[in-house]
Scaffold this active site. Structure first.
Site, short mmCIF file in Angstrom:
data_model
loop_
_atom_site.label_atom_id
_atom_site.label_comp_id
_atom_site.label_asym_id
_atom_site.label_seq_id
_atom_site.Cartn_x
_atom_site.Cartn_y
_atom_site.Cartn_z
N HIS A 1 -26.94 -10.76 -41.80
CA HIS A 1 -25.63 -10.16 -42.04
C HIS A 1 -24.70 -10.96 -42.94
O HIS A 1 -23.70 -10.44 -43.43
CB HIS A 1 -24.93 -9.92 -40.70
CG HIS A 1 -24.10 -8.68 -40.65
ND1 HIS A 1 -23.46 -8.15 -41.75
CD2 HIS A 1 -23.80 -7.85 -39.62
CE1 HIS A 1 -22.80 -7.07 -41.39
NE2 HIS A 1 -23.00 -6.86 -40.11
N SER B 1 -15.58 -1.79 -36.92
CA SER B 1 -15.64 -2.29 -38.28
C SER B 1 -15.22 -1.22 -39.28
O SER B 1 -15.47 -0.03 -39.09
CB SER B 1 -17.06 -2.78 -38.61
OG SER B 1 -17.99 -1.73 -38.45
N TYR C 1 -13.35 -3.85 -30.88
CA TYR C 1 -13.58 -4.08 -32.31
C TYR C 1 -14.30 -2.88 -32.89
O TYR C 1 -15.29 -2.41 -32.34
CB TYR C 1 -14.43 -5.34 -32.50
CG TYR C 1 -14.88 -5.62 -33.92
CD1 TYR C 1 -14.22 -6.56 -34.70
CD2 TYR C 1 -15.97 -4.96 -34.48
CE1 TYR C 1 -14.64 -6.84 -36.00
CE2 TYR C 1 -16.39 -5.22 -35.77
CZ TYR C 1 -15.73 -6.16 -36.53
OH TYR C 1 -16.14 -6.42 -37.81
#
Length: 659
Positions: free
Chosen positions: A377, A489, A487
């Site tokens: 990533h 993204s 969270y």
């Protein structure tokens, strides 16, 4: 941190939101190539827009601090929030403006990149925890027609299409990544834009209703790897290699896929080599080097150093170079997953030995033909990987079936020489990895009672409503007095070297929504009203995040500037405050993706008490892949489904407000 597979994009120069390209039919503007090694041939060069992309702007300090207070307010007690307000004011009047000035000056002095880019690379590369499960996500590739779903055909056709993608990218005739807002694509668009100088090309594209996206990450897609070093890893790209590495039973085979002039091998030529590898007796992988890429990065760095130090014949050095410089990795697994849960586990982590998690990406093909991609990533996010996957899936699924394939001579197997230190390291890595896998719980679900069409019929955001269901589900299971941090993204690829920003789905309204749904005495209209308010707030924050105006990246950058001054001044109390720690401990780490080429995907939880939630909102269903270490993934899936039922009931039995 959740995998940023793909995010909706927003125009980089105006605040008006635009629809995500993932929800629109693909708009082709490239000619069919005469060269069989190419996917297509665009008249507009691949990187045509890079020089004219707008830069990600640094938000004002006041704007971020006001938004920060809004974000953390529902997460902490009134007393804790009052203390946070005091520390925010102290930061605003003290070190904040000084750090902001330094950040702005740094940005001005680096006009060719984003203010967050270098820090974000460092954030990933300085992490010392294993990248397998913790960082690398996977995406499952939608099956082909039944007769094409054999392991050999899937592997050979995907590799062949990947080589075509490589050639199309290298010759810069891969069509640029562009988001269109028009209902119909204008046939004059390509002709006009191809004539505009690169340094100006973004602006006429914008006026014609198209938004070019950053493509800098594509340069790290092939021939790239993450290298382990003490304290901070490195990223390295190579030139000139014409091979891939094929893993089977933990052994590494060098498979040539291009001639010296970079003309690609045919599907049959690739299949012949793969068939020779598959003809080898299957072994239980044990004591092979791939497991080290699942280990703590400092431990792996020292083990790799030992491999190169104790290498009198240079075999380890040569083998590692062939691994590092390969176009990509293909893993041929001997396991056949029986269901989506097993497949998700196999593609998220596998047995650890038949993987090389350091590579930019690996194609994974199970014995029964199920396939996926697992990618490292740090070099990039979902925009590049999903584009790659869409292209090779569309190409490979139309490849003609092969006749009888004769196995070639068995490709070269990479030799390694292990000293006692390396052998001990491999054994320890295996024990640590097996323990993590044993503790990891994972559950998938295709919930077919609700989907995008229903939400749209009720004029409410499908993504926002799904996020609210996740918050409700967490409360059902844990009955927390205050919401936990969530969270989600978002992509900022509309900007030069854009990466991601964090959407913060929890708000004062969403906290009230959870309480309202938990109260059996509330009416459908009351529930619907507060739900719509929470989803509206989520939508507003999403728009801001995709314009680079979230809270997380700006505060992260300011904290990094403060740490640079750490020897002279203590870290501002804003960054040591409980509220800041609470915000950054994401009990729900979520990411969404949707594409015809993808049938599922997921990643690991951030810590032992958190959940990782990958989800796909489709036309008439929502798919989930949920992982945790508390053995509650199944419970969380069911709680989420029940929450979605309650949301559906509320929306079905209430009025739709006039706009």
């Amino acid at each position: 941190m959740a995998a940023a597979w793909i995010g909706q994009t927003r125009t980089a120069s105006v605040s008006r939101p635009i629809r995500s390209y993932r929800n629109q039919p693909c708009r082709r503007y490239a000619e069919s190539p005469a060269d069989p090694d190419l996917l297509h041939s665009s008249r507009i060069p691949t990187y045509h827009f890079q020089k004219s992309l707008p830069k990600l702007q640094i938000p004002s300090l006041d704007e971020t601090l006001v938004k920060y207070l809004t974000v953390v307010k529902p997460l902490v007690s009134p007393e804790e929030f009052a203390e946070t307000q005091r520390k925010v004011q102290e930061f605003k009047l003290g070190q904040g403006p000084v750090l902001q000035k330094k950040l702005v000056e740094q940005n001005v002095n680096n006009p060719q990149t984003s203010y967050i880019s270098a820090m974000w690379y460092d954030m990933y590369l300085k992490r010392r925890d294993p990248i397998a499960i913790n960082i690398n996500p996977f995406m499952m590739i939608t099956p082909f027609q039944a007769e094409k779903n054999t392991q050999l055909f899937r592997a050979a056709s995907l590799v062949r299409s990947a080589i075509k993608m490589y050639k199309t990218l290298q010759t810069q005739v891969l069509k640029p990544e562009v988001f269109f807002t028009k209902a119909k694509f204008s046939p004059t668009w390509e002709s006009i834009i191809s004539k505009v100088p690169s340094a100006l090309s973004y602006y006429p594209a914008y006026f014609l209703g198209a938004y070019p996206l950053d493509m800098s990450q594509f340069s790290s897609l092939f021939r790239s790897t993450r290298l382990p070093y003490e304290k901070k890893d490195g990223l390295q790209s190579y030139a000139g290699s014409n091979h891939i590495i094929v893993l089977r039973s933990g052994e590494f085979h060098v498979v040539k896929v291009m001639h010296s002039n970079e003309v690609g091998f045919s599907t049959e030529e690739i299949a012949s080599q793969l068939k020779a590898i598959l003809a080898l007796p299957a072994k239980t992988p044990k004591g092979t080097l791939g497991i080290m890429t699942t280990e703590n990065r400092d431990k792996w760095a020292e083990t790799r150093r030992q491999l190169l130090l104790d290498d009198p014949e240079g075999k380890n050095k040569t083998s590692l170079h062939l691994l590092d410089s390969a176009l990509f990795v293909l893993a041929l697994d001997d396991e056949s997953p029986k269901d989506l849960d097993e497949a998700s586990r196999q593609f998220l982590h596998g047995n650890g030995f038949n993987r090389w998690f350091d590579k930019s990406f690996s194609l994974l093909v199970a014995k029964n033909g199920e396939a996926a991609i697992n990618f490292e990533h740090s070099w990039g996010d979902g925009i590049a990987v999903l584009r790659f996957l869409n292209e090779i899936y569309d190409d490979a699924k139309t490849a003609p079936t092969m006749g009888n394939i004769d196995a070639s001579q068995t490709p070269e197997t990479l030799p390694f020489v292990f000293n006692s230190f390396v052998k001990t390291s491999i054994n320890e890595a295996e024990k640590r990895f097996n323990s993590q896998v044993k503790n990891l719980d994972l559950k998938t679900k295709a919930f077919g009672e609700i989907g995008k069409d229903f939400f749209k019929s009720k004029k409410i955001s499908p993504d926002g409503a799904t996020q609210m269901a996740l918050q409700m589900a967490y409360h059902k299971l844990h009955h927390n007095p205050y919401p936990v941090s969530v969270y989600e993204s978002a992509s900022t690829s509309g900007f030069l070297h854009g990466r991601t920003e964090t959407i913060r789905p929890v708000s004062v309204a969403s906290a009230q929504m959870v309480k309202t749904f938990a109260d059996s005495s509330t009416s459908p209209q009351e529930r619907s009203t507060i739900l719509r308010k929470a989803v509206s707030d989520h939508g507003s924050y999403t728009k801001d995040a995709m314009m680079g105006k979230g809270v997380d990246r700006h505060l992260f950058a300011l904290s990094q500037k403060a740490k640079e001054d750490g020897e002279n001044e203590p870290l501002p109390s804003l960054f040591t405050d409980k509220a800041y720690a609470t915000l950054n401990r994401n009990y729900l780490s979520t990411s969404t993706l949707a594409a015809d080429a993808i049938s599922g995907g997921g990643f690991g939880p951030e810590f032992d008490g958190g959940y990782a939630v990958g989800y796909m909102v489709r036309k008439n269903e929502i798919g989930f892949t949920i992982a945790d270490y508390r053995k509650k993934s199944s419970d969380f899936v069911e709680a989420t489904c029940q929450s979605l039922r309650e949301i559906r009931t509320a929306l079905e039995n209430s009025s739709i407000p006039d706009k």
